[in-house]
Every structure is written in structure tokens, then in C-alpha cells.
Scaffold this active site. Sequence first.
Site, PDB file in Angstrom:
ATOM      1  N   ASP A  22       0.305   3.777   0.497  1.00 49.52           N
ATOM      2  CA  ASP A  22      -0.241   3.771   1.850  1.00 49.52           C
ATOM      3  C   ASP A  22       0.598   2.861   2.736  1.00 49.52           C
ATOM      4  OD1 ASP A  22      -1.149   1.352   0.763  1.00 49.52           O
ATOM      5  OD2 ASP A  22      -3.094   1.461   1.757  1.00 49.52           O
ATOM      6  N   PHE A  65       7.725   2.712   2.234  1.00 51.94           N
ATOM      7  CA  PHE A  65       8.558   1.553   1.895  1.00 51.94           C
ATOM      8  C   PHE A  65       9.309   0.969   3.092  1.00 51.94           C
ATOM      9  CE2 PHE A  65       8.139   3.726  -2.232  1.00 51.94           C
ATOM     10  CZ  PHE A  65       7.684   2.676  -3.017  1.00 51.94           C
TER      11      PHE A  65
END
Length: 237
Positions: free
Chosen positions: A72, A85
Site C-alpha cells: 500500500d 516503493f
Amino acid sequence: MFPSYFDLSRVHPEWRAALSTPTLAEPLARLDAELARRAAAGERIFPPRDAIFRALEDVAPADVKVVILGQDPYHGDGEAMGLSFSVTRGTRVPPSLRNIYKEMAADVGAAVPNHGDLSDWARQGVLLLNAALTVRADAAGSHGKLGWQAVTDALIATVDRANPGCVFLLWGNWAQTKAALIDEARHLILASAHPSPLSARRGFFGSRPFSRANAWLASRGRTPVEWSAEAPADLFA
């Protein structure tokens, strides 16, 4: 179609078509209504509305080269930008991304950038997709049960069907549960430990995902990814 909260104006047309299918239209409408309700009640939601579908802007499903799955968005102020990321420039690079950069440098010799913005990867066909596309401020995993999983699983399945062959980097146990959605007869799955500081030394470091992905793409006549995160502008012309 989604007048309350979602902004799909910059989503690639082929992804927009996938999001409009009967399979996804209803769950997306429920998500849209729920997020609009929460925002109206004062909940702070990340990423910003116009970045929720950022992962779907730069490349059509058939043109994806590599898929990197996250769980998430980051939940701190100004961090999340709609790519797994990845964080906005000016934000401190998070620990997992620092480890990704370390492995990248060791694997392909790329210089480590001083920021965490992975937009260059996205523009080259790297699909940086989270399982949940929103999160409540300061509450990791808080939107994990809103219904995003059905949507993002369908997006993974769209790549599986539409793409002639790409690489799925499945980092950690959660990402590896998505292997069932992928046809290994056409795609390459590279599974390893997660780059988190808690697990990176248990199989992420030394897994060489970047060079292995590029070698597989090249063997199939596809242009490899420039992993430097500061790729030359002419790559995107």
C-alpha cells in the site's frame, strides 16, 4: 463515470478501458463513493487524488516490461506518489527503497540516486503497482479492506492476458501470493525475499533481479530497462 473522488484523466486509454469493464466498474464505483465519503468527513487520504492511478499513466498493459508489486502507499505527508516503493523528490528515501538501490548498484553497477522518485522506471514500462491504491494518513494498511485487492488483482490479470511476455518481480511472501494470477508459460517470475531491512539479507541481496530481468527481456527482443533511476531523456522520446 466516477464523479465523486477518482481522477482518471491521465490514465492510459487501454487501462481506462479495463477499469470500465463490468468486472471492475462496480467495485470501483463503491471505492469511489467510500473515499468521497471519507474525504468529506475530514479523513486525510494518500496519495493525492490525481496520483491514485499514477501507475497506469505511462504504459499500456501490452507494453509493460516489468511488474513490481507493493502492498500500500506510504502514509506520511508528501511521500506517496502512486508508484509502489517510490516517493516524491525531496522526501527521505525509505529503508526498503534504499535496499533496492543497493541491490541495483551491486547487480548492474548503476549509480544510486539521491532521491526516491521512480518515475523514470515507470516511463520505460515498469508497472509499479500497489495492492491497495490509497491509505489513511499515518495508518499503514488502513485501506487494505476497502476492496482494492479485487481491482488490483484484475489489473495484474489484465497484464497477464494482454502482454506478450514480461517479468514479474515478486518480493516477499505477500507478493508471491500473486503468482497464481500469472501464466508462467509466457512471463518470467523472479521471486525473492522482500527488500525490507527485516528480510533483505535473507534472500533479496544477491538475487540480481535487475540484470536477470534485462537478460530475459533482451532474449525476447525487448529493450532492457535502464535501472539507474536517472535514465537519459531520449529513452522516453
